[in-house]
Design a protein around this motif. Sequence first.
Motif, PDB file in Angstrom:
ATOM      1  N   PRO A 188       0.777  -1.183   0.302  1.00 37.98           N
ATOM      2  CA  PRO A 188       0.000  -0.025   0.152  1.00 37.98           C
ATOM      3  C   PRO A 188       0.732   1.125  -0.110  1.00 37.98           C
ATOM      4  O   PRO A 188       0.390   2.405  -0.363  1.00 37.98           O
ATOM      5  CB  PRO A 188      -0.797   0.069   1.311  1.00 37.98           C
ATOM      6  CG  PRO A 188      -0.027  -1.053   2.128  1.00 37.98           C
ATOM      7  CD  PRO A 188       0.544  -1.994   1.139  1.00 37.98           C
ATOM      8  N   GLY A 189       2.089   1.143   0.257  1.00 36.32           N
ATOM      9  CA  GLY A 189       2.912   2.390   0.372  1.00 36.32           C
ATOM     10  C   GLY A 189       3.139   2.981  -0.921  1.00 36.32           C
ATOM     11  O   GLY A 189       3.697   4.132  -0.811  1.00 36.32           O
ATOM     12  N   LEU A 190       2.903   2.231  -2.180  1.00 36.01           N
ATOM     13  CA  LEU A 190       2.857   2.854  -3.211  1.00 36.01           C
ATOM     14  C   LEU A 190       2.080   3.961  -3.604  1.00 36.01           C
ATOM     15  O   LEU A 190       2.369   4.794  -4.460  1.00 36.01           O
ATOM     16  CB  LEU A 190       2.878   1.869  -4.359  1.00 36.01           C
ATOM     17  CG  LEU A 190       3.987   0.677  -4.617  1.00 36.01           C
ATOM     18  CD1 LEU A 190       3.429  -0.397  -5.669  1.00 36.01           C
ATOM     19  CD2 LEU A 190       5.192   1.422  -5.378  1.00 36.01           C
ATOM     20  N   GLY A 191       0.836   3.897  -2.993  1.00 33.10           N
ATOM     21  CA  GLY A 191      -0.044   4.904  -3.074  1.00 33.10           C
ATOM     22  C   GLY A 191       0.245   6.231  -1.935  1.00 33.10           C
ATOM     23  O   GLY A 191      -1.028   7.003  -1.611  1.00 33.10           O
ATOM     24  N   SER A 192       1.310   6.112  -1.403  1.00 33.52           N
ATOM     25  CA  SER A 192       1.516   6.959  -0.135  1.00 33.52           C
ATOM     26  C   SER A 192       1.876   8.405  -0.526  1.00 33.52           C
ATOM     27  O   SER A 192       2.193   8.638  -1.585  1.00 33.52           O
ATOM     28  CB  SER A 192       2.673   6.595   0.768  1.00 33.52           C
ATOM     29  OG  SER A 192       2.903   7.555   1.762  1.00 33.52           O
ATOM     30  N   ALA A 193       1.195   9.264   0.185  1.00 35.27           N
ATOM     31  CA  ALA A 193       1.428  10.709  -0.051  1.00 35.27           C
ATOM     32  C   ALA A 193       3.179  11.121   0.385  1.00 35.27           C
ATOM     33  O   ALA A 193       3.384  12.368   0.070  1.00 35.27           O
ATOM     34  CB  ALA A 193       0.498  11.538   0.876  1.00 35.27           C
ATOM     35  N   ASP A 194       3.903  10.343   0.863  1.00 37.96           N
ATOM     36  CA  ASP A 194       4.994  10.620   1.442  1.00 37.96           C
ATOM     37  C   ASP A 194       5.931   9.910   0.276  1.00 37.96           C
ATOM     38  O   ASP A 194       5.894   8.892   0.307  1.00 37.96           O
ATOM     39  CB  ASP A 194       5.323   9.967   2.716  1.00 37.96           C
ATOM     40  CG  ASP A 194       6.868  10.040   3.334  1.00 37.96           C
ATOM     41  OD1 ASP A 194       7.589  10.451   2.496  1.00 37.96           O
ATOM     42  OD2 ASP A 194       7.000  10.375   4.611  1.00 37.96           O
ATOM     43  N   ALA A 195       6.780  10.888  -0.253  1.00 40.59           N
ATOM     44  CA  ALA A 195       7.658  10.338  -1.325  1.00 40.59           C
ATOM     45  C   ALA A 195       8.502   9.243  -0.805  1.00 40.59           C
ATOM     46  O   ALA A 195       9.097   8.361  -1.810  1.00 40.59           O
ATOM     47  CB  ALA A 195       8.431  11.583  -1.788  1.00 40.59           C
ATOM     48  N   ALA A 196       9.328   9.526   0.366  1.00 39.67           N
ATOM     49  CA  ALA A 196      10.027   8.589   0.775  1.00 39.67           C
ATOM     50  C   ALA A 196       9.611   6.974   0.967  1.00 39.67           C
ATOM     51  O   ALA A 196       9.983   5.944   0.767  1.00 39.67           O
ATOM     52  CB  ALA A 196      10.901   8.738   2.153  1.00 39.67           C
ATOM     53  N   VAL A 197       8.094   7.126   1.358  1.00 40.63           N
ATOM     54  CA  VAL A 197       7.432   5.782   1.616  1.00 40.63           C
ATOM     55  C   VAL A 197       7.352   5.417  -0.094  1.00 40.63           C
ATOM     56  O   VAL A 197       7.513   3.997  -0.098  1.00 40.63           O
ATOM     57  CB  VAL A 197       6.205   5.840   2.240  1.00 40.63           C
ATOM     58  CG1 VAL A 197       5.366   4.731   2.164  1.00 40.63           C
ATOM     59  CG2 VAL A 197       6.544   6.376   3.793  1.00 40.63           C
ATOM     60  N   ARG A 198       6.952   6.054  -0.720  1.00 40.64           N
ATOM     61  CA  ARG A 198       6.776   5.481  -2.320  1.00 40.64           C
ATOM     62  C   ARG A 198       7.949   5.027  -2.536  1.00 40.64           C
ATOM     63  O   ARG A 198       8.022   3.763  -3.359  1.00 40.64           O
ATOM     64  CB  ARG A 198       6.296   6.734  -3.010  1.00 40.64           C
ATOM     65  CG  ARG A 198       4.794   7.265  -2.914  1.00 40.64           C
ATOM     66  CD  ARG A 198       4.352   7.916  -3.985  1.00 40.64           C
ATOM     67  NE  ARG A 198       5.009   9.149  -4.335  1.00 40.64           N
ATOM     68  CZ  ARG A 198       5.034  10.145  -3.768  1.00 40.64           C
ATOM     69  NH1 ARG A 198       4.011  10.492  -2.825  1.00 40.64           N
ATOM     70  NH2 ARG A 198       5.801  11.458  -4.059  1.00 40.64           N
ATOM     71  N   ARG A 199       9.221   5.540  -2.638  1.00 40.83           N
ATOM     72  CA  ARG A 199      10.492   5.152  -3.272  1.00 40.83           C
ATOM     73  C   ARG A 199      10.762   3.832  -2.275  1.00 40.83           C
ATOM     74  O   ARG A 199      11.257   2.753  -3.259  1.00 40.83           O
ATOM     75  CB  ARG A 199      11.397   6.381  -2.748  1.00 40.83           C
ATOM     76  CG  ARG A 199      12.949   5.866  -3.386  1.00 40.83           C
ATOM     77  CD  ARG A 199      13.886   7.045  -3.233  1.00 40.83           C
ATOM     78  NE  ARG A 199      13.959   7.472  -1.974  1.00 40.83           N
ATOM     79  CZ  ARG A 199      13.473   8.604  -1.204  1.00 40.83           C
ATOM     80  NH1 ARG A 199      12.773   9.397  -2.200  1.00 40.83           N
ATOM     81  NH2 ARG A 199      13.792   8.858  -0.096  1.00 40.83           N
ATOM     82  N   ARG A 200      10.596   3.723  -0.987  1.00 35.03           N
ATOM     83  CA  ARG A 200      11.047   2.512  -0.402  1.00 35.03           C
ATOM     84  C   ARG A 200       9.923   1.155  -1.133  1.00 35.03           C
ATOM     85  O   ARG A 200      10.552   0.174  -1.173  1.00 35.03           O
ATOM     86  CB  ARG A 200      10.872   2.279   1.085  1.00 35.03           C
ATOM     87  CG  ARG A 200      11.850   3.284   1.603  1.00 35.03           C
ATOM     88  CD  ARG A 200      12.012   2.960   2.897  1.00 35.03           C
ATOM     89  NE  ARG A 200      10.782   3.597   3.928  1.00 35.03           N
ATOM     90  CZ  ARG A 200      10.408   4.777   4.201  1.00 35.03           C
ATOM     91  NH1 ARG A 200      11.426   5.598   4.037  1.00 35.03           N
ATOM     92  NH2 ARG A 200       9.368   5.041   4.909  1.00 35.03           N
TER      93      ARG A 200
END
Length: 323
Positions: free
Chosen positions: A98-110
């Motif tokens: 679900p982190g792919l849809g995060s508003a946090d760029a660092a979470v999306r990257r990980r």
Amino acid sequence: MNGSFDSQKFAAAQPAGERFNPHITCAFLYSITRYGYPPAAEGMVRYVNEMADLGFRSIELEGIGADHLARVYADRGAIRAAIEARGLSLPVFCTVLPGLGSADAAVRRRSLETFEMGCETAAALGAGAVLDNGPLVPYAFPPDMPIHRHYSQEVLRNVGLPASLVWGEYWKALAEVLRAACDIAAGYGLRYYLHPCTGSLTETTDGFLRLRDAVGRENLRFNFDTANQFFVRENLSLGLLKLGGELDYIHISDNHGQRVEHLAAGDGAIDWDMFFSALKRIGFSGQLSIDVGGDESGIENIDEAYLKTARWIERKNEEYGIF
């Protein structure tokens, strides 16, 4: 939850040597229903054999979050050996990130880095695609909230949004990360399916089509889900017509239209003759993946529910000539 396997009851329920059409897939919800969410990653070989024992020749597997997926990745050789030993195909490997849809760029990257491990796992297991839930709207969920298969409408109505969220910027960033995910998947020869669920940006066919247009990648596909889309009041036949020849993977389960549930076919309110007529009209010849069960469905005998639905699909195929 049906966590124990009654071999005597199963033997009585299944004719000796019964093997279902290879276009009929056993979704991983079977194992989730038997063992909880997520089922232990170290049990994958067992899950493969249990689905094969039911008579399926096509199955789904999943890696649910980074730690679970890492264990599946580590065991990929043994899992692939079990798949081959039982003569199975694996059209889809699900990567639940679900982190792919995060508003946090660092979470999306990980999450994107973990997604690549999921694609490598899928390719190693012989899958043709990876699948994930469509991105959730970036609600401000409590940081300690575990991953859920489905968020209730009550939760979604009462959760806030990050104060820093600017929708246009988020939408652009989301398209970029999904474009990158599609490119990673393509590098492994995989399609990338997005699944509809309540609260996601792809909970309907129209939601998926809008997101697909923003991403602009040919290997981005929709995993049509009859129960989830019926619950959100989508006209299933119209959804099928909108997708047409691009549709090749469907999760099959029934629903009464009042809440999230995934019932054996014929146990809910879906008009299946209308549905199969639409499938015939669009020339569908892909996979019908039985996605029955979950705690939300209250099914006492999950083995019989899957056998019942598989046999029902066989009869529908004889009637409509889908594949």
